[in-house]
Design a protein around this motif. Structure first.
Motif, PDB file in Angstrom:
ATOM      1  N   THR A 120       0.862  -1.189   0.000  1.00 30.33           N
ATOM      2  CA  THR A 120       0.000   0.000   0.000  1.00 30.33           C
ATOM      3  C   THR A 120       0.899   1.240   0.000  1.00 30.33           C
ATOM      4  O   THR A 120       2.086   1.156   0.280  1.00 30.33           O
ATOM      5  N   THR A 121       0.300   2.355  -0.310  1.00 25.68           N
ATOM      6  CA  THR A 121       1.102   3.589  -0.231  1.00 25.68           C
ATOM      7  C   THR A 121       1.266   3.954   1.233  1.00 25.68           C
ATOM      8  O   THR A 121       0.462   3.566   2.076  1.00 25.68           O
ATOM      9  N   PRO A 122       2.284   4.716   1.533  1.00 23.24           N
ATOM     10  CA  PRO A 122       2.639   4.937   2.924  1.00 23.24           C
ATOM     11  C   PRO A 122       1.681   5.849   3.668  1.00 23.24           C
ATOM     12  O   PRO A 122       1.936   7.041   3.812  1.00 23.24           O
ATOM     13  N   GLY A 123       0.573   5.304   4.046  1.00 25.97           N
ATOM     14  CA  GLY A 123      -0.262   5.969   5.032  1.00 25.97           C
ATOM     15  C   GLY A 123      -1.076   7.167   4.551  1.00 25.97           C
ATOM     16  O   GLY A 123      -1.790   7.746   5.326  1.00 25.97           O
ATOM     17  N   PHE A 124      -0.976   7.551   3.321  1.00 21.23           N
ATOM     18  CA  PHE A 124      -1.700   8.755   2.905  1.00 21.23           C
ATOM     19  C   PHE A 124      -3.035   8.400   2.302  1.00 21.23           C
ATOM     20  O   PHE A 124      -3.194   7.382   1.654  1.00 21.23           O
ATOM     21  N   SER A 125      -4.018   9.274   2.535  1.00 27.41           N
ATOM     22  CA  SER A 125      -5.360   9.023   2.001  1.00 27.41           C
ATOM     23  C   SER A 125      -5.252   9.041   0.481  1.00 27.41           C
ATOM     24  O   SER A 125      -4.859  10.037  -0.108  1.00 27.41           O
ATOM     25  N   ASN A 126      -5.575   7.955  -0.105  1.00 25.45           N
ATOM     26  CA  ASN A 126      -5.317   7.776  -1.531  1.00 25.45           C
ATOM     27  C   ASN A 126      -6.637   7.824  -2.277  1.00 25.45           C
ATOM     28  O   ASN A 126      -7.389   6.858  -2.307  1.00 25.45           O
ATOM     29  N   THR A 127      -6.934   8.985  -2.851  1.00 31.32           N
ATOM     30  CA  THR A 127      -8.272   9.154  -3.428  1.00 31.32           C
ATOM     31  C   THR A 127      -8.305   8.753  -4.891  1.00 31.32           C
ATOM     32  O   THR A 127      -9.358   8.562  -5.455  1.00 31.32           O
TER      33      THR A 127
END
Lengths: 365, 365, 365, 365
Positions: free
Chosen positions: A2-9
């Motif tokens: 997953t990407t590192p913890g950022f809200s991925n819209t």
């Protein structure tokens, strides 16, 4: 993975392939050439750390010339920190900060101001056009006068506002008058300060200390830097020990020159103003391009580099399918487009075309 | 005109003219070519903000490969923030953090850890070689067991240490054992993590989670970036909501790609390791170059990229006159030289020559 | 069933049966008759909340008379809050507070000062007799002058000290001189302020503002109240908005009169002084009672109401078996006995007898 | 001579002479006889400090019996601290606390919750009768899902509410359901918890953990104590190290028995319930006494011990001249009267008479 913890819209796979059609914010742009040139120059030789380098001193001097006063300048990494640290230095934890209910410090800092100040309460006010009024400010101050509610101590103005409007010099002076009446300090969130100066054609000095602003947070990031905001104190007493505050709060860059040197690129030859003027012009171009389209309403006067449009959900969906990124405006049915130093006429024209198609489609339904 | 608020120990006019002879710290170096190349590439196209760009995802994936585990990665601007935010997430305000009395979090963060944690007390321990010992840790834990003193909750290890020494894997495992005994979490300040891995020739995985480290702060700045530290959680539960913590604390970069893309430059082709190995080698070269000089004592084993020398005040003065910058070591009569990814053999040789002259001079007196 | 969360060092069953032999601290005593009388009177009629009652105004006026100046007075619940709030108002989070390494704020507040100030670092100094010296203070201030370490802003003096010794007026004035030299404010932790005034036979005014103290925390709890400390600002500017700070920090009592009225009981007829003199006399009685006993060493001059004795572990064990409660002195082999307003001669004499037996026993071994 | 820093809305000279006609809040009453009796008993013998006394253990045990579960109990000095510490332990600084916009934590704690939590943002919701609804809570949670806004983590319910209304068990259970859906914890501000239990005739257990409440702040001050709130954790894991939090925050009383022993007075023989029932009955008497008066509107259902009346300004002025104290209700034209354990029928009847006169007067005008 997953990407590192950022809200991925948005799925990154989409982005990678799509040619960028980013108008969600002016922070999707990169580093402008003038700033990059200085970044490269600052990298040619080693230099002292923590702002003791040659570039930081020059950038500070350049700011003093620009603002026509011996102000105190500090460079921090981003806007959350700039606004929060400035506010924390202007009041104590049991004080209140009067701001518009749409102000970024209230809606988009995840409690940053409260964190840095250890509890100062934001006192939001609603008023038209995203702008505070003397009446609104006085209303908050006089509403309570007991120790069970934070004592208002600071007024925070966003120039240009979150909805792309501007305070006139007269409006700023009127706010200064009410601030004097109630012993309030004035903070200016200048995330788009350059766009405001360019649009109103007033000098930085006129827009700030001459209009009674005590502390300005001047954004470089939105004007063409990778990172870096300047916190400018016009009253040097208010800046006492502020360098310690920055250090403790994790905002003192060891390789400071990579923030300050690019600022020189913006400040030389008025690049900062040229970048802002271009962004403003692109916003005008977008506004004019859709002004005659039935079903599209321009929500606020377009005075800086943001355009807020009320468009039907189906049209919004169509735009997304075309790869456009934009914010939907909380609490309204509208969408926000923000132009930047590198927004091209072609990009705007293509958006206008898609907007027209989106609405046309809708009418056929 | 003064410089903006920073403690200015050297007249900038001197610096401008002098060819840089900076060995005070590895943060006087600039951006290494591999990192710069990625910074330029990331600037070619606009991209999404706040880490939703293509570079951040790639950098995070690269870290997971490097550490051989599905860890959680966050990028922040500097070391003060990285260490302070990591510690704040590992304990509450009424907990204590056990660290060496020479640890950077205790001596050089201006109270940053206490600020971010809202009051967690650092519990410093003295022991040889700048390294914590199981006995020292147990001593702090067992010294008090009442509610009038902060409950120890975290052990903070600096690898490489502030005096340029290293914990062996065995020493790390022994600390893990005592940490387990007393329910303590382990934080590793990796300001010079790369130098430690290069010197001990162990993998990042062996140096961290396989040795019981819970959270690592891996410095990119000292390894060749402009800015940017990676906070790595090996226990994903411990990282819950950490992205909100970063945002609130002013450590979420809007143009995140200019931190994460350069990290790709370091991680590809093991540039991070090459940079560190070179710096270590230069430290060895300096140490060997003066080892036979009468009147110079090497204060600590040179195991990473720092060299601490005990030299007479007159010799220190001579070096300053030659334009060398270095730190005097607080509490000792010594001086610190730190080598970097771009420290040249010629620079070291010229320092060695000046050191020899400085001491020879002295002998004549 | 466990007790509610508190560190329970003695089985309550034991206590219930044992006749109280509590000399661990002066906070094991209850409410003195003069204070209780006022508490009962304040309960006869309802009154306004939050300090707007008749008692609070009278108590404040009485303090102003006692201190011979128009000082500002605030009442809070306990000593942790009094010291922490006072310090938080005297410095910012990035400042440092110089104190003795045995100071209660350093050793027994569980990080309270750091919590209330949001990170101010305590800078402990070691010096004889538990007392700060001008040299020690200057040493901390001059040790560092860079922004990577908190800037010293406050000196905190404990009068009487944690080891039962006293600062003379001359010593206080010498500390004021060094404080002036380095722009430091002076806080006095007066947990046993009354005992100090009684022992030195100086007035509250002489002991505080006339000797350069800026803020005093005057403990009522240890002098005969149930709860309640007075924070006294001699510089009214320094007290600006302090009532908001107290409120926000959970230290504004709604039924304030039950703190302030009992204070009137202490202040009338110099009961506060009589209580303190009695406690001091009992400490002298204890000290003299054991001064000739072989194997018992008096660790510090007995100048207030605390007695620190070095006695063998076996003797300590014997005392515990006799039901005596006392603190062992951290870092020393000694024990602490503290006398209070209601400590009887009989209790002291019985302790002396047990101490003699304890040592005699030992000699037979 | 001014009073010590408190907002002084009524001249004390007036009060001294006037026979008390205080109905502004239930905190103008004193200590009830049952509590006072225990306070006096606890003063007969010395006892151990910091809650290691016999009374604190007994009071804790009594609470566990009352709540029919092995809960964890902590005693603090006042409501600001109780609510703020409880909330701080239930979320982190970057989390949000959902509460009604009239909640005391939002309107009357001077930023206390933000201070103790180091920045947790309160997320106020408006809904009828001062009560949160599942829809309102869900609305806040779903309004934002990005990291630029605090993540909702806690719902804070006030029972009885600030406008004297009550949540039914069904309403509490519905809130628990939505809380479970969004992983939210539930805090209950029980400033008037006793009044709620008495009015609804439900047990403390039914009102709290059986209805899904995680942490309750149970006010003793408003029920007949001088000081002292009980923080009750029904989930012991959530209470981990909470005693350290209390100590650090200045809420651990050294003479704890003077808080806990009076609580025994309230808990024995259901005095707490009798006190609350009496206060509720007096509120009913007041409401009924004016229900037929033209020109007086009862603003909210009178379900606990508060009565909110809409009365003309002239009538309000008349009441003040008669010596009545009451709060004007912010944002409404109304006034608040709060009855207490010692409010007499005679006092209510005399207020009713004055209210009738006040309105009659008005009609003549």
């Amino acid at each position: 993975m997953t990407t590192p913890g950022f809200s991925n819209t948005i799925a990154n796979s989409d982005i990678a392939t799509a040619s960028p059609r980013f108008l969600a914010s002016d922070n999707t742009s990169g580093i402008c050439p003038e700033a990059m040139q200085y970044l490269l120059r600052a990298n040619e030789l080693d230099d002292l750390a923590y702002g003791n380098d040659v570039w930081t001193e020059r950038a500070a001097a350049r700011f003093r010339t620009l603002f026509e006063t011996d102000c105190e300048i500090f460079f921090v990494f981003n806007g959350t920190a700039a606004n929060s640290l400035a506010l924390a230095s202007m009041c104590q934890s049991y004080h209140g900060v009067i701001c518009h209910q749409l102000a970024h410090i209230e809606t988009d800092e995840c409690g940053g101001p409260e964190f840095f100040s250890n509890g100062s309460k934001l006192l939001p006010v609603d008023s038209p056009m995203g702008k505070l009024t003397p009446e609104g400010i006085a209303g908050v101050v006089t509403r309570r006068n007991d120790i069970h509610y934070p004592r208002p101590r600071v007024v925070s103005i966003t120039q240009a506002t979150e909805v792309g409007t501007l305070y006139s010099l007269e409006e700023l002076q009127a706010i200064r008058a009410v601030a004097d009446q109630y012993d309030l300090r004035i903070h200016m969130d200048g995330a788009r300060f350059a766009n405001a100066c360019a649009s109103l054609d007033v000098t930085p000095a006129e827009m700030t200390w001459k209009a009674g602003v005590d502390v300005l947070c001047f954004s470089g990031t939105k004007n063409g830097l990778a990172f870096g905001e300047a916190i400018i104190f016009f009253d040097r007493d208010m800046a006492r020990d502020f360098e310690y505050r920055c250090k403790q709060a994790g905002q003192l860059a060891s390789k400071m020159r990579f923030v300050s040197a690019p600022w020189l690129g913006l400040l030389e030859n008025n690049t900062w103003l040229a970048n802002a003027s271009h962004a403003n012009a692109m916003a005008q171009r977008l506004m004019k391009g859709v002004s005659d389209v039935e079903g599209i309403d321009v929500m606020f006067p377009v005075q800086a580099n943001s355009v807020f449009l009320e468009i039907p959900p189906a049209a919004q969906q169509y735009l997304r399918e075309c790869g456009w990124t934009f914010y939907t405006f909380i609490g309204e049915g509208g969408v926000r487009f923000v132009c930047s130093w590198n927004t091209s006429e072609a990009l705007i024209d293509s958006l206008v075309a898609d907007l027209r198609r989106a609405l046309a489609q809708r009418c056929q339904q």
